[in-house]
Design a protein around this motif. Structure first.
Motif, short mmCIF file in Angstrom:
data_model
loop_
_atom_site.label_atom_id
_atom_site.label_comp_id
_atom_site.label_asym_id
_atom_site.label_seq_id
_atom_site.Cartn_x
_atom_site.Cartn_y
_atom_site.Cartn_z
N GLY A 332 -9.23 1.71 -6.97
CA GLY A 332 -10.61 1.23 -6.89
C GLY A 332 -10.96 0.34 -8.07
O GLY A 332 -10.21 0.26 -9.04
N PRO A 333 -12.10 -0.32 -8.00
CA PRO A 333 -13.03 -0.39 -6.87
C PRO A 333 -12.51 -1.31 -5.76
O PRO A 333 -11.64 -2.14 -5.99
CB PRO A 333 -14.31 -0.94 -7.51
CG PRO A 333 -13.85 -1.70 -8.69
CD PRO A 333 -12.62 -1.02 -9.20
N CYS A 334 -13.09 -1.15 -4.58
CA CYS A 334 -12.61 -1.88 -3.40
C CYS A 334 -13.25 -3.26 -3.30
O CYS A 334 -14.48 -3.38 -3.25
CB CYS A 334 -12.91 -1.07 -2.14
SG CYS A 334 -12.39 -1.89 -0.62
N PRO A 335 -12.44 -4.34 -3.23
CA PRO A 335 -12.99 -5.69 -3.11
C PRO A 335 -13.16 -6.17 -1.68
O PRO A 335 -13.65 -7.29 -1.45
CB PRO A 335 -11.92 -6.54 -3.82
CG PRO A 335 -10.64 -5.83 -3.49
CD PRO A 335 -10.98 -4.35 -3.42
N VAL A 336 -12.76 -5.34 -0.69
CA VAL A 336 -12.73 -5.80 0.70
C VAL A 336 -14.07 -6.34 1.19
O VAL A 336 -14.10 -7.39 1.85
CB VAL A 336 -12.19 -4.67 1.61
CG1 VAL A 336 -12.42 -4.99 3.09
CG2 VAL A 336 -10.70 -4.46 1.36
N PRO A 337 -15.22 -5.70 0.90
CA PRO A 337 -16.49 -6.25 1.41
C PRO A 337 -16.87 -7.61 0.82
O PRO A 337 -17.83 -8.22 1.27
CB PRO A 337 -17.51 -5.18 1.00
CG PRO A 337 -16.72 -3.93 0.85
CD PRO A 337 -15.41 -4.37 0.28
N PHE A 338 -16.11 -8.07 -0.17
CA PHE A 338 -16.36 -9.37 -0.79
C PHE A 338 -15.32 -10.42 -0.38
O PHE A 338 -15.42 -11.57 -0.78
CB PHE A 338 -16.34 -9.25 -2.32
CG PHE A 338 -17.35 -8.29 -2.87
CD1 PHE A 338 -18.60 -8.74 -3.29
CD2 PHE A 338 -17.07 -6.94 -2.98
CE1 PHE A 338 -19.53 -7.86 -3.81
CE2 PHE A 338 -18.00 -6.05 -3.51
CZ PHE A 338 -19.23 -6.51 -3.92
N ASP A 339 -14.33 -10.00 0.40
CA ASP A 339 -13.20 -10.91 0.65
C ASP A 339 -12.63 -10.83 2.06
O ASP A 339 -12.03 -11.79 2.53
CB ASP A 339 -12.08 -10.58 -0.36
CG ASP A 339 -10.90 -11.53 -0.27
OD1 ASP A 339 -11.12 -12.75 -0.40
OD2 ASP A 339 -9.77 -11.05 -0.07
N GLU A 340 -12.84 -9.71 2.77
CA GLU A 340 -12.05 -9.45 3.97
C GLU A 340 -12.87 -8.77 5.06
O GLU A 340 -12.69 -7.59 5.35
CB GLU A 340 -10.86 -8.56 3.57
CG GLU A 340 -9.82 -8.34 4.61
CD GLU A 340 -8.71 -7.44 4.11
OE1 GLU A 340 -8.16 -6.70 4.94
OE2 GLU A 340 -8.39 -7.46 2.91
N PRO A 341 -13.80 -9.48 5.68
CA PRO A 341 -14.65 -8.86 6.71
C PRO A 341 -13.90 -8.62 8.01
O PRO A 341 -12.82 -9.18 8.24
CB PRO A 341 -15.76 -9.89 6.90
CG PRO A 341 -15.09 -11.19 6.61
CD PRO A 341 -14.11 -10.89 5.49
#
Length: 405
Positions: A332-341
């Protein structure tokens, strides 16, 4: 060290694939935006709004599937999709809508499209979809159970698809038992043979063929060993991904997540997706020690495919994956909500590709341009919720997007 002929042929095959798709591997190894965002989040700060756009896009192009795999969070024993009505189950993400979104995102740095379902190859215009994506000059990969692959092997190879992942859960008997069909293994193998022959016939080094074996309570270490030996010498795969831990969510973690979304989004009904993965693997620790021995032994053997245990952790830590759900592997932290919808088949947009519940949709691409959704109030609220929890939500610790990168 003297390499065996098997290993030399494998490395030569992988090298030829690397030459064709060097940019793809540089992207995967770098993931510069994800790395940058994770550093910002670790310092307790929110990335500057409009300073980030998707570099990877997950497309769930349909919900339907022709198998009912026991551990699947969608159509498995506790699968969330059984709650969908017939109309939603038959929904398809329309090609024209996909094209419109790609036209929005490609100029802003989109690199990779990852398609899944349901079963991707049930999509009735799959060949057309591949053809449209090829014209966008994007890296494209998709996940499949492989049972329909023999019918479209030619189109897949000709399309220039970068990579495909075919799920196989063990030797024939184990795989079929998990998949709920006595024909599943043979159909998947037929598809892999068809793909191999088409690549040879056309003189192509792509797509990279990955087989994904997901360790779970229905197969175990011996099923992995048997699968490796069944595949040996056939040149059907380039990589065998050993997914050492299934996605699972203990009930208390699920409830903690439900409480959070009620607090932040005032939603207390329709949050079904975490329940699709509800399980407690603390009883799997003994099998974990067997997995350590088997994977260690397999890595010493010469196969004509690369073995890649995931997540990338020291093998002796495998039992902890099951025993200690609180362990986030330091990811963590998770970057997916900022890069990978993720865009679902019904057009709803989500910040994660596993936990997709309509009450938590960030917006719908049939109604709103994607970039308005991406920078909209729902997405910002979700990102704020994530930050308030230190960068991970209660259900995140065995998510493949977190652990396998």
């Amino acid at each position: 060290m003297v390499l065996s002929k098997t290993r030399m042929k494998l490395y030569w095959r992988l090298w030829k694939n690397l030459r064709v798709n060097a940019g793809y591997y540089f992207y995967l190894l770098g993931r510069r935006q994800s790395t940058r965002i994770r550093k910002i989040l670790k310092h307790g700060r929110m990335p500057t709004p409009r300073s980030y756009f998707p570099t990877k896009l997950n497309l769930r192009i349909l919900y339907d599937c022709n198998l009912r795999c026991k551990m699947c969070g969608q159509w498995g024993e506790t699968g969330a999709y059984f709650a969908y009505d017939t109309s939603k189950r038959n929904t398809l993400l329309e090609i024209e809508v996909i094209e419109r979104i790609l036209n929005e995102l490609t100029p802003r740095g989109l690199k990779l499209i990852d398609m899944e379902g349901g079963e991707t190859l049930l999509y009735p215009q799959f060949e057309t979809l591949l053809d449209r994506m090829r014209k966008q000059n994007l890296y494209v990969k998709f996940v499949t159970n492989g049972t329909l692959l023999d019918h479209c092997a030619g189109a897949v190879v000709k399309s220039g698809v970068t990579s495909i992942t075919v799920s196989i859960d063990g030797d024939k008997d184990t795989h079929n038992q998990i998949r709920g069909s006595n024909w599943a293994y043979d159909k998947t193998m037929k598809g892999l043979y068809a793909l191999r022959e088409m690549k040879k016939r056309l003189g192509r080094n792509t797509p990279l063929v990955q087989i994904a074996f997901t360790m779970n309570r229905h197969n175990g270490a011996m099923a992995l060993r048997n699968l490796c030996r069944d595949l040996r010498g056939k040149e059907l795969a380039d990589v065998l991904e050993i997914k050492l831990s299934p996605i699972f969510i203990p009930e208390q973690a699920e409830q903690a997540y439900i409480n959070l979304v009620k607090k932040y989004f005032d939603v207390d009904k329709g949050v079904l997706s975490p329940g699709g993965f509800r399980d407690d693997y603390s009883d799997f620790v003994e099998e974990g020690y067997r997995i350590v021995k088997v994977v260690s032994a397999l890595k010493k053997e010469a196969f004509d495919f690369l073995l890649e245990p995931l997540p990338h952790i020291p093998l002796h830590q495998i039992p902890r994956l099951y025993a200690d759900y609180s362990w986030d592997l330091g990811r963590g932290p998770c970057p997916v909500p900022f890069d990978e919808p993720t865009i679902d088949a019904d057009g709803n947009v989500y910040p994660c590709n596993l936990f997709t519940d309509a009450p938590l949709s960030m917006g719908n691409v049939y109604e709103t341009p994607f970039l308005e959704i991406w920078h909209g109030s729902n997405f910002m609220k979700f990102r704020g919720m994530l930050m308030d929890q230190g960068g991970l939500l209660p259900i995140c610790n065995r998510c493949c997007q977190l652990t396998e990168y």
